[in-house]
Each structure stands twice: as structure tokens, then as C-alpha cells.
Motif scaffolding. Structure first.
Motif, mmCIF file in Angstrom:
data_model
loop_
_atom_site.group_PDB
_atom_site.id
_atom_site.type_symbol
_atom_site.label_atom_id
_atom_site.label_comp_id
_atom_site.label_asym_id
_atom_site.label_seq_id
_atom_site.Cartn_x
_atom_site.Cartn_y
_atom_site.Cartn_z
ATOM 1 N N LEU A 1 37.271 65.153 -13.732
ATOM 2 C CA LEU A 1 37.135 66.105 -14.994
ATOM 3 C C LEU A 1 38.307 66.883 -15.024
ATOM 4 O O LEU A 1 39.115 67.003 -15.949
ATOM 5 N N ASP B 1 28.347 58.343 -16.661
ATOM 6 C CA ASP B 1 28.154 59.107 -17.914
ATOM 7 C C ASP B 1 27.557 60.280 -17.387
ATOM 8 O O ASP B 1 26.636 60.664 -16.800
ATOM 9 N N LEU B 2 28.207 61.553 -17.998
ATOM 10 C CA LEU B 2 27.976 62.655 -17.404
ATOM 11 C C LEU B 2 27.241 63.607 -18.388
ATOM 12 O O LEU B 2 26.773 64.708 -18.411
ATOM 13 N N SER B 3 26.542 62.822 -19.553
ATOM 14 C CA SER B 3 25.560 63.816 -20.341
ATOM 15 C C SER B 3 24.532 64.336 -19.771
ATOM 16 O O SER B 3 24.096 65.439 -20.307
ATOM 17 N N SER C 1 26.245 71.772 -22.584
ATOM 18 C CA SER C 1 25.536 72.056 -23.831
ATOM 19 C C SER C 1 24.059 71.845 -23.967
ATOM 20 O O SER C 1 23.376 72.093 -24.879
ATOM 21 N N ARG C 2 23.745 71.081 -22.837
ATOM 22 C CA ARG C 2 22.151 71.026 -22.658
ATOM 23 C C ARG C 2 21.259 72.389 -22.734
ATOM 24 O O ARG C 2 20.192 72.521 -23.020
ATOM 25 N N PRO D 1 33.240 75.403 -21.865
ATOM 26 C CA PRO D 1 33.353 75.203 -23.082
ATOM 27 C C PRO D 1 34.541 75.660 -23.746
ATOM 28 O O PRO D 1 35.003 74.904 -24.735
ATOM 29 N N ASP E 1 30.962 69.576 -15.549
ATOM 30 C CA ASP E 1 31.416 69.948 -16.779
ATOM 31 C C ASP E 1 32.611 70.903 -16.961
ATOM 32 O O ASP E 1 32.762 71.744 -15.963
ATOM 33 N N ARG E 2 33.163 70.831 -18.014
ATOM 34 C CA ARG E 2 34.522 71.615 -18.284
ATOM 35 C C ARG E 2 33.729 72.752 -18.780
ATOM 36 O O ARG E 2 32.655 72.731 -19.469
ATOM 37 N N GLN F 1 25.669 67.787 -18.647
ATOM 38 C CA GLN F 1 26.487 68.930 -19.723
ATOM 39 C C GLN F 1 26.057 70.223 -19.799
ATOM 40 O O GLN F 1 24.842 70.472 -19.906
ATOM 41 N N VAL G 1 25.024 70.464 -12.832
ATOM 42 C CA VAL G 1 26.038 70.920 -14.007
ATOM 43 C C VAL G 1 27.354 70.423 -13.533
ATOM 44 O O VAL G 1 27.732 70.769 -12.525
#
Ligand SMILES: Cc1cc2nc3c(=O)[nH]c(=O)nc-3n(C[C@H](O)[C@H](O)[C@H](O)COP(=O)(O)OP(=O)(O)OC[C@H]3O[C@@H](n4cnc5c(N)ncnc54)[C@H](O)[C@@H]3O)c2cc1C
Length: 402
Positions: A377, A386-388, A393-394, A348, A345-346, A391, A343
Motif C-alpha cells: 500500500l 483483496d483488501l475490501s 470506508s466500512r 482517506p 488502508d490508506r 477498508q 484496518v
């Protein structure tokens, strides 16, 4: 209450990921505070111990790509600090020749043109003495892989951070976080404010995230780190060019087994099972205690011997120079995500809170890259990768009531 100290950034957790993130932030001249609940150095999280494996052999290209830079950043840190952190040993990969897991490892190296040496049953023991290659197993050596000196690396990252003006406060447990344009962090000893916060709390991630109304699907698992006595001291020693090794799968092996050449403790070789909690909970024939979830504050309350039995059997069959009874067992923790990806990410809801978590038992080697990414970040810069895959959100995030 006394007035709070003000920083540009606060990083919670001085494991490998927090220490490298703090170092990256201070390199950009940000006034940075690194908070750690325990007295440093400590052995209670996931980053302690003398060694970790570093390799490019990953089935997912995004990890293999990150490791290209990872190797460079480790070398750069060695130069900056004048300390040796990496020793190239090679990684011997073994597994059923036609199995998916073995072929995946092999094809990643082939695709990335990573130098490797393929071994055959006929020449295997000329290169790798004192190991029996199982019938039907293939073997190759990733010649770029090796060992990172983990405790030393952590110390160096923290020292470099401190040298550049970063502030480390250990023995300060974070007990509250108040989000906002300015984030307020309360510890057992003080109150601090900053425009940005990074949470890299390892197995304690969800305990910290509860303060900011977030819960991630992380599973904390206690791992037995086993050292085994060599029948002849130094038979598998790093100076004899014995490599790190990894068995992708095998009879009675739930997940892969990996080992290091002997070096850290005289006459002992580190061999462990890479525990996958889900694989274990699907299994019914092992001694298993009530699910694998571990409270990091009670790490050693439950002991699980299933992995040790698997290792005993493996060693008795395939490593004739090792006594199949663990001589030393240490503890460490994995923080697993459901897909085993990190993980990064920022938060949410709060853009100035950045999270690095769920390193799923393979995050150490990425430390300098993760530090760079979490710093990017935090600064609002475009991340270098690419940090997808990483994320939040997954997952279906579960919000806990404030
Ligand atoms: C047995 C084992 C073998 C491994 N082998 C490899 C390998 O060969 N290669 C590899 O790449 N990776 C490996 N890993 C994985 C790697 O070590 C981890 O992914 C990595 O160390 C995770 O670091 P972290 O900074 O996220 O967590 P941690 O090191 O646990 O750091 C989190 C820190 O946050 C602090 N903290 C938590 N809560 C608070 C609070 N409230 N206030 C203040 N501080 C707090 C903790 O005390 C801790 O110091 C292995 C892991 C284990 C356990």
C-alpha cells in the motif's frame, strides 16, 4: 530547532505489525525509520509475551487464504535468521457438536482441506489425556496449527530490519504529524520527514490518528493473560505432545477459551478467555467495571475479574490436572474493531499515510503478511490480497477537528 532527518518511509510503532512493515520496506531498498515510544523490548502494547497461536482455522476464507502465505513467510524468516520461531503442536478445537461456532471452525478446515483429526468421546482421552470432553461436545485437531515464539519473533524482525540498513529509534514518542507531499513527524527527541508514513500504533492508534484528522471506531480492552499451576509438573507439556486448545463455547463461557501447552514457565500452563467486549457489555451478571474501554497509558488502572472466574470454573470442571487458581497474571491489550476485522488502508484524505490498526486480538500470526500488505500500500502497488474487508470506508468515520 535542528534540521530534520529525511527518510523514504517512517513507520510509527515497533509492535509486530510495524516491525514487519519496516522490514518489508527496507527489503525494497527504501530508507526507512521505525519509531517506538518505549525502550525496546517492552511489555506495554499488544505484541509482547512468549507465545501466540498460529492456525489456519478461520471462518472467513480471506483470513485462511492469507494464512497459507503466512506459514510460508514465517518459515522463510526462520531460515533467513537461523532462529526457530514456530513449533507445530496442533490445535484441539472443542465445542457443542451442533453449535454454529464449532461447525464454522470445522467446515473451514474441511473446505480448505486442512489436515485434521476428528476425535470421538470414545477415543478422545487416548489422544488427549487429562482433559474432560463435555457431554455433547465434538472435538477435532487442526494438525497444522502451533505456537509462534512471539518475543523472539519481534526481536528477529527488528534485527533483520536493522541488518538491512533500517533505522530504529526507540524511546521516541511521536507527538505530532504534519501531512503533506512530504510528511513531517515530530517526536519527543527530533523531527523527521518522509515521502510516506505508516501508522501501526496498536492500542494508541486513535491517539496518533487524531494528528491527521481521523478517528476509527476502535475499542481498547485490557486482557488478563493467566498462567495456572499443573498439579503434576509438565502434565500438559509441549514435549508430551499436548496441543494448543480452543473451546468455541460452553456453559458459562461468554466467548471462547484457549490455552497453550506448558512450556514458557516451568509447571505453568497458559489458559485465557478470548474477551469480546461487546459480549461482556451485554452481560449483566459479572463483576464489570464501568465499561471495558481502556486508556493504553493507564492499562492497569482498572482490573476486571470476570474472565478469571469463568476460567476458574472451566478448569475445575474440565482440566483435572490444573489447580483452578491463577498463579501468574500478566496484561496485554486488544484493539477491537466493531466487526473484528483489521484496518489495512490508506488515509482517506492523505494517500501517502497508510494505517494498520484494529487487529482485534488475532493479528500476530499475520505479522509477515500484514507487513507485506502495508508495504505494498505504501509503495502504491496492487496489494497481494483483496483488501475490501479491511477498508476504512466500512465504518462511518468520525473526523475530529484539527
Ligand atoms: C493476550 C493476547 C493474546 C493474543 N493471542 C494471539 C494469538 O494467539 N494469535 C494471534 O495471531 N494474535 C494474538 N493476539 C493479537 C496480537 O498479539 C495483536 O493483534 C498484535 O500484537 C498487534 O500488534 P500491533 O503492532 O498492532 O500493536 P502493538 O504491539 O501494541 O504495537 C504498537 C506499538 O506502537 C507504539 N506506539 C504507540 N504510540 C506511539 C507513539 N506516539 N510514538 C511511538 N510509538 C508509539 C507502541 O508503544 C507499541 O510498541 C493476542 C493479543 C493479546 C493481547
Amino acid at each position: 530547532m535542528s534540521t530534520s532527518e529525511v527518510y523514504d518511509y517512517i513507520v510509527i510503532g515497533a509492535g509486530v505489525q510495524g516491525s514487519f512493515t519496516a522490514y518489508e520496506l527496507v527489503k525494497t531498498k527504501k530508507k526507512t525509520l521505525l519509531l517506538e515510544q518505549f525502550t525496546l523490548p517492552h511489555t506495554r502494547g499488544s505484541s509482547h509475551g512468549q507465545t501466540r497461536m498460529i492456525r489456519k482455522a478461520y471462518d472467513q476464507n480471506f483470513y485462511a487464504d492469507m494464512m497459507d502465505e503466512g506459514y510460508e513467510l514465517w518459515a522463510q524468516l526462520e531460515r533467513e535468521a537461523g532462529v526457530k520461531l514456530f513449533r507445530r503442536t496442533g490445535l484441539l478445537v472443542m465445542g457443542p457438536e451442533n453449535s454454529q461456532s464449532y461447525l464454522d471452525f470445522k467446515s473451514t478446515l474441511e473446505k480448505k482441506k486442512i489436515p485434521m483429526m476428528v476425535l470421538t468421546p470414545d477415543n478422545f482421552n487416548q489422544h488427549i489425556p487429562n482433559v474432560i470432553l463435555a457431554d455433547g461436545d465434538g472435538a477435532f485437531v487442526d494438525t497444522t496449527a502451533g505456537v509462534l515464539y512471539a518475543d523472539r519473533a519481534l526481536k528477529v524482525a527488528q534485527e533483520q530490519f536493522h541488518k538491512l540498513g533500517g533505522v530504529i529509534k526507540d524511546q521516541e514518542k511521536v507527538i505530532d504529524i504534519k501531512p503533506g507531499l512530504t510528511v513531517t513527524v515530530s517526536t519527543s527527541a527530533g523531527v523527521y520527514q518522509a515521502m510516506g508514513l505508516v501508522i501501526t500504533a496498536g492500542p494508541w492508534a486513535n491517539k496518533l490518528l487524531a494528528h491527521v484528522n481521523l478517528h476509527l471506531p476502535l475499542e481498547v480492552v485490557r486482557i488478563n493473560v493467566c498462567y495456572w499451576k499443573e498439579k503434576v509438573p509438565d502434565l500438559y507439556h509441549v514435549n508430551k505432545r499436548f496441543p494448543c486448545f480452543l473451546l468455541t463455547e460452553g456453559e458459562g463461557v461468554k466467548d471462547h477459551i484457549y490455552g497453550f501447552p506448558s512450556n514458557e514457565y516451568p509447571g505453568l500452563i497458559k489458559i485465557c478467555e478470548h474477551e469480546d467486549a461487546q459480549a461482556r457489555s451485554r452481560s449483566s451478571n459479572i463483576c464489570y467495571h464501568n465499561g471495558s474501554e481502556t486508556d493504553p497509558d493507564q492499562r492497569d488502572k482498572k482490573t476486571d475479574c470476570a474472565d478469571i472466574d469463568i476460567l476458574r470454573r472451566y478448569i475445575a470442571h474440565y482440566l483435572p490436572g490444573v489447580i483452578p487458581d491463577p498463579a501468574v497474571i500478566e496484561s496485554c491489550m486488544y484493539t477491537l474493531t466493531p466487526d473484528r476485522h483489521f484496518v489495512l488502508d490508506r488515509h482517506p484524505a492523505y494517500g501517502n499515510i497508510v494505517i494498520g490498526a484494529g487487529f482485534s486480538g488475532h493479528g500476530f500470526k499475520f505479522g509477515p503478511v500484514i507487513g507485506k500488505l502495508l508495504c505494498e500500500l505504501s509503495l502504491g502497488e496492487l496489494p497481494s490480497y483483496d483488501l475490501s474487508p479491511f477498508q476504512i470506508s466500512r465504518f462511518q468515520t468520525i473526523k475530529s477537528p484539527l
